[in-house]
Design an enzyme around this catalytic site. Structure first.
Site, PDB file in Angstrom:
ATOM      1  N   ASP A  74      40.503  10.144  55.510  1.00  0.00           N
ATOM      2  CA  ASP A  74      41.252   9.179  54.693  1.00  0.00           C
ATOM      3  C   ASP A  74      40.447   7.888  54.716  1.00  0.00           C
ATOM      4  O   ASP A  74      40.421   7.177  55.722  1.00  0.00           O
ATOM      5  CB  ASP A  74      42.651   8.969  55.299  1.00  0.00           C
TER       6      ASP A  74
ATOM      7  N   LYS B 160      36.731  -0.516  49.477  1.00  0.00           N
ATOM      8  CA  LYS B 160      37.340   0.503  48.618  1.00  0.00           C
ATOM      9  C   LYS B 160      37.776  -0.108  47.289  1.00  0.00           C
ATOM     10  O   LYS B 160      37.764   0.547  46.253  1.00  0.00           O
ATOM     11  CB  LYS B 160      38.535   1.115  49.337  1.00  0.00           C
TER      12      LYS B 160
ATOM     13  N   GLU C  71      45.809  10.981  47.691  1.00  0.00           N
ATOM     14  CA  GLU C  71      46.443  10.602  48.958  1.00  0.00           C
ATOM     15  C   GLU C  71      47.928  11.000  49.061  1.00  0.00           C
ATOM     16  O   GLU C  71      48.335  11.590  50.059  1.00  0.00           O
ATOM     17  CB  GLU C  71      46.252   9.099  49.201  1.00  0.00           C
TER      18      GLU C  71
ATOM     19  N   ASP D  64      53.604   5.542  48.287  1.00  0.00           N
ATOM     20  CA  ASP D  64      52.466   5.243  49.152  1.00  0.00           C
ATOM     21  C   ASP D  64      51.956   3.844  48.838  1.00  0.00           C
ATOM     22  O   ASP D  64      51.322   3.620  47.818  1.00  0.00           O
ATOM     23  CB  ASP D  64      51.377   6.301  48.915  1.00  0.00           C
TER      24      ASP D  64
HETATM   25  N1  LIG Z   1      54.004  -3.563  60.495  1.00  0.00           N
HETATM   26  C1  LIG Z   1      53.480  -3.826  59.296  1.00  0.00           C
HETATM   27  N2  LIG Z   1      54.146  -4.621  58.415  1.00  0.00           N
HETATM   28  C2  LIG Z   1      53.608  -4.917  57.220  1.00  0.00           C
HETATM   29  N3  LIG Z   1      52.418  -4.488  56.805  1.00  0.00           N
HETATM   30  C3  LIG Z   1      51.713  -3.699  57.639  1.00  0.00           C
HETATM   31  C4  LIG Z   1      52.194  -3.320  58.914  1.00  0.00           C
HETATM   32  N4  LIG Z   1      51.268  -2.532  59.508  1.00  0.00           N
HETATM   33  C5  LIG Z   1      50.261  -2.432  58.641  1.00  0.00           C
HETATM   34  N5  LIG Z   1      50.509  -3.124  57.518  1.00  0.00           N
HETATM   35  C6  LIG Z   1      49.652  -3.287  56.349  1.00  0.00           C
HETATM   36  O1  LIG Z   1      49.372  -2.023  55.797  1.00  0.00           O
HETATM   37  C7  LIG Z   1      48.098  -2.069  55.163  1.00  0.00           C
HETATM   38  C8  LIG Z   1      47.269  -0.939  55.656  1.00  0.00           C
HETATM   39  O2  LIG Z   1      47.949   0.243  55.404  1.00  0.00           O
HETATM   40  P1  LIG Z   1      47.165   1.613  55.334  1.00  0.00           P
HETATM   41  O3  LIG Z   1      46.299   1.731  56.532  1.00  0.00           O
HETATM   42  O4  LIG Z   1      48.140   2.650  55.027  1.00  0.00           O
HETATM   43  O5  LIG Z   1      46.291   1.295  54.075  1.00  0.00           O
HETATM   44  P2  LIG Z   1      44.929   1.927  53.646  1.00  0.00           P
HETATM   45  O6  LIG Z   1      45.019   3.391  53.772  1.00  0.00           O
HETATM   46  O7  LIG Z   1      43.837   1.244  54.366  1.00  0.00           O
HETATM   47  O8  LIG Z   1      44.900   1.449  52.148  1.00  0.00           O
HETATM   48  P3  LIG Z   1      44.920   2.280  50.777  1.00  0.00           P
HETATM   49  O9  LIG Z   1      45.636   3.554  51.053  1.00  0.00           O
HETATM   50  O10 LIG Z   1      45.639   1.365  49.836  1.00  0.00           O
HETATM   51  O11 LIG Z   1      43.492   2.422  50.434  1.00  0.00           O
HETATM   52  C9  LIG Z   1      47.459  -3.385  55.501  1.00  0.00           C
HETATM   53  O12 LIG Z   1      47.602  -4.288  54.421  1.00  0.00           O
HETATM   54  C10 LIG Z   1      48.288  -3.840  56.704  1.00  0.00           C
HETATM   55  O13 LIG Z   1      48.321  -5.244  56.798  1.00  0.00           O
HETATM   56 MG   LIG Z   2      45.950   4.882  52.622  1.00  0.00          MG
END
Ligand SMILES: Nc1ncnc2c1ncn2[C@@H]1O[C@H](COP(=O)(O)OP(=O)(O)OP(=O)(O)O)[C@@H](O)[C@H]1O
Ligand SMILES: [Mg+2]
Length: 574
Positions: free
Chosen positions: A6, A69, A146, A169
């Site tokens: 991922d 990304k 995803e 998502d």
């Molecule tokens: N407890 C929380 N409250 C609010 N936001 C959060 C929390 N924990 C993580 N995040 C936010 O979630 C986001 C990251 O989520 P995730 O890892 O699912 O995204 P990603 O897979 O990197 O992004 P994408 O799928 O959009 O490419 C970040 O913006 C982070 O600040």
């Molecule tokens: Mg993601």
């Protein structure tokens, strides 16, 4: 072994299917399951990935990259220490780091992967993701969406359920809403809709802007061009946001943010959860559009849903689940791990490709193309103009191949330019231009006499191939797999589509009226009922060819052939 990756905007993960046929997330070289998608280039221009790179963000923001990304599919160059890097190259460092971590953990070579992308990623963004994998020394066995991956993870645990599921998502950079049906191990995606430019990073940015404004009012200093200050405030903003998911207020305290006349100037501010909610409310409620579209494309209403899966770190924000329960009249449940469901699903897909899933855990995936794909044609009329004509309609089950016949627009024209667009509009400018190629060597004849067959094939990775051929001289063929390098350019076009509705006034129309009406009736009745989707698509194609044949006054033998094609497809429906 094929691993699942991922590659996220904020964080990335890697997993494999273990000997028990269960997905297992692999720790990185720091022992963590979750790796920040941050890359730092050290003094030797060697990449440093993950937490070590995050630690460089404050010191050396100019040599440290995050959120690459979001730059996939763009022709942008990033520079660090005088060297230029494409976003694809930076992404490849993250992929290689994850693969290295897996090699250490599994003690074997890792060079094949399934990589996930947001469902709403464009053709160019998908190709860039494959390129990043290749630069990292990986054979990308499959690109999967995803939310579909998250559903696979849920599906493997709930094989016997029959359920309509909505996956919401919301990650760091993208939103995807996907509606699917789970039926005895078949994960059948019905529709997907999203926004490639909405995620947690936008909430950080809104907070950051509000901090800058407050600082300016209080200290009369504008810090918006100070890259180090911005970097520090951004981290503080993200921390504040996360903290507010669990508490009602958060205090930001940065005592040494900057200096004035060599004295430190700090920033201190208490942020209430309800103030933060006010800041992000518009962005969150705007996602109702994607929810409505995904549901209506799936021919469902909120009451048809059995489960709502929350995926992505940003769904931890309480306001998001409140908004969802208000909009859907439904309490969303966190049945999957919002951080790891996607990578676990990627590992399951890897297992499906390898054939290593245990008997009884057979799971089948059928996904869709989330947007329409069209070619450009000249629409005749008092004011002729070039418009997009859809070949692959959005939410068509993939893989899909659709062909259509067009005719020349000018007398003695021997070449046409065949273009491809992505998007729902008939207006060229509102869609994403993908690519174009020229087909030459068409026999010279009067306008409208020469036919050109255009074939669009959309594969399991979500990648499009366009082919064109001259119908009367089948030696003349051309094809492209959409080339990202050409994207963005515009050229003149010269193909036209006859208005199919005019078949009525064709000389032989009366002879074929019955079969045409019958086919039209079947298409009308069947549309929306998904059982015979493919046959109906074939019927539409065959019907169009017959109408086109009438309009172009083809000979009896050819018309009879075209009619037989229609009847053949109809018999498949009976
Ligand atoms: N407890 C929380 N409250 C609010 N936001 C959060 C929390 N924990 C993580 N995040 C936010 O979630 C986001 C990251 O989520 P995730 O890892 O699912 O995204 P990603 O897979 O990197 O992004 P994408 O799928 O959009 O490419 C970040 O913006 C982070 O600040
Ligand atoms: Mg993601």
């Amino acid at each position: 072994m094929i691993v699942g990756i991922d590659l996220g905007t904020s964080t990335s993960e890697i997993a494999y299917l273990n000997a028990d046929g269960k997905p297992e997330v692999i720790p990185n070289l720091d022992g963590e399951l979750i790796t920040p998608s941050v890359v730092h280039l050290d003094e030797n221009n060697e990449p440093v990935v993950g937490m070590a790179a995050v630690n460089k963000l404050l010191e050396e923001p100019q040599n440290t990259f995050m959120e690459v990304k979001r730059l996939m599919g763009q022709e942008k160059l990033l520079s660090a220490r005088g060297e230029k890097y494409t976003p694809v190259k930076i992404a490849s460092f993250i992929l290689r780091y994850l693969a290295d971590s897996a090699e250490v953990y599994l003690n074997e070579k890792v060079d094949r992967a399934v990589i996930t992308v947001p469902a709403y990623f464009t053709d160019r963004q998908r190709r860039d993701t494959i390129k990043a994998g290749e630069l990292a020394g990986l054979t990308v066995e499959r690109i999967i969406n995803e939310p579909t991956a998250a559903a696979l993870d849920y599906g493997l645990e709930n094989l016997k359920d029959i359920k309509n599921i909505l996956v919401y998502d919301l990650g760091g950079g993208t939103l995807d809403v996907t509606v699917l049906e789970l039926f005895e191990g078949v994960v059948d995606v019905k529709s997907s809709c999203g926004n490639n430019a909405l995620g947690g990073k936008d909430f950080d940015e809104l907070l950051l802007q509000s901090f800058l404004k407050k600082f300016q009012i209080k200290e009369r200093m504008d810090l918006s061009n100070d890259i180090k200050v911005i970097s520090a405030l951004k981290q503080a903003a993200e921390q504040c946001k996360k903290d507010l998911s669990g508490s009602e207020q958060h205090e930001v305290a940065l005592p040494f943010l900057t200096r004035r006349k060599s004295k430190p100037v700090g920033f201190k501010e208490t942020v209430l959860r309800k103030d933060f909610e006010k800041l992000i409310a518009d962005k969150i409620t705007s996602t109702e559009t994607q929810i409505r579209t995904a549901l209506s494309d799936a021919h469902m209403t909120p009451s048809d849903l059995d489960t709502v899966l929350l995926v992505g770190g940003s769904t931890r924000i309480p306001f998001v689940s409140q908004f969802l329960s208000n909009t859907l009249n439904f309490e969303p449940k966190k049945f999957v791990d919002p951080d790891l469901a996607v990578v676990r699903g990627a590992a399951i897909q890897a297992g499906i490709i390898e054939g290593t899933l245990k008997d009884g855990d057979a799971i089948i995936l059928s996904d869709v193309c989330p947007y329409s794909l069209s070619t450009e044609v000249l629409r005749e009329g008092v004011f002729p103009r070039v418009v997009c004509d859809i070949l692959i309609k959005r939410n068509t089950t993939i893989p899909a191949t659709v062909s259509k016949i067009y005719v020349t627009s000018h007398d003695y024209q021997t070449a046409v330019d065949v273009g491809a667009y992505q998007g729902e509009s008939t207006e060229l400018a509102e869609n994403v231009f993908l690519d174009r190629f020229r087909l030459s060597g068409i026999p010279s004849d009067l306008a409208g006499k020469e036919q050109i067959k255009i074939i669009f094939s959309y594969d399991l990775n979500g990648i499009l191939k366009v082919e064109a051929e001259s119908v009367s001289n089948s030696g003349v063929k051309g094809s492209i797999t959409i080339n990202t390098a050409n994207a963005g350019k515009k050229q003149e076009v010269e193909i036209i589509e006859a208005d199919l509705n005019n078949w009525n006034s064709a000389p032989n129309a009366s002879k074929y009226k019955n079969v045409i009406r019958r086919a039209e009736k079947l298409i009308e009745d069947e549309d929306g009922d998904n059982g015979d989707d493919l046959v109906i698509e074939n019927l539409k194609g065959a019907l169009e060819e017959l109408k086109m044949g009438l309009i172009h006054n083809l000979g009896d033998i050819e018309l009879e052939d075209l009619k037989d094609n229609v009847l053949d497809v109809i018999s498949e429906l009976d």
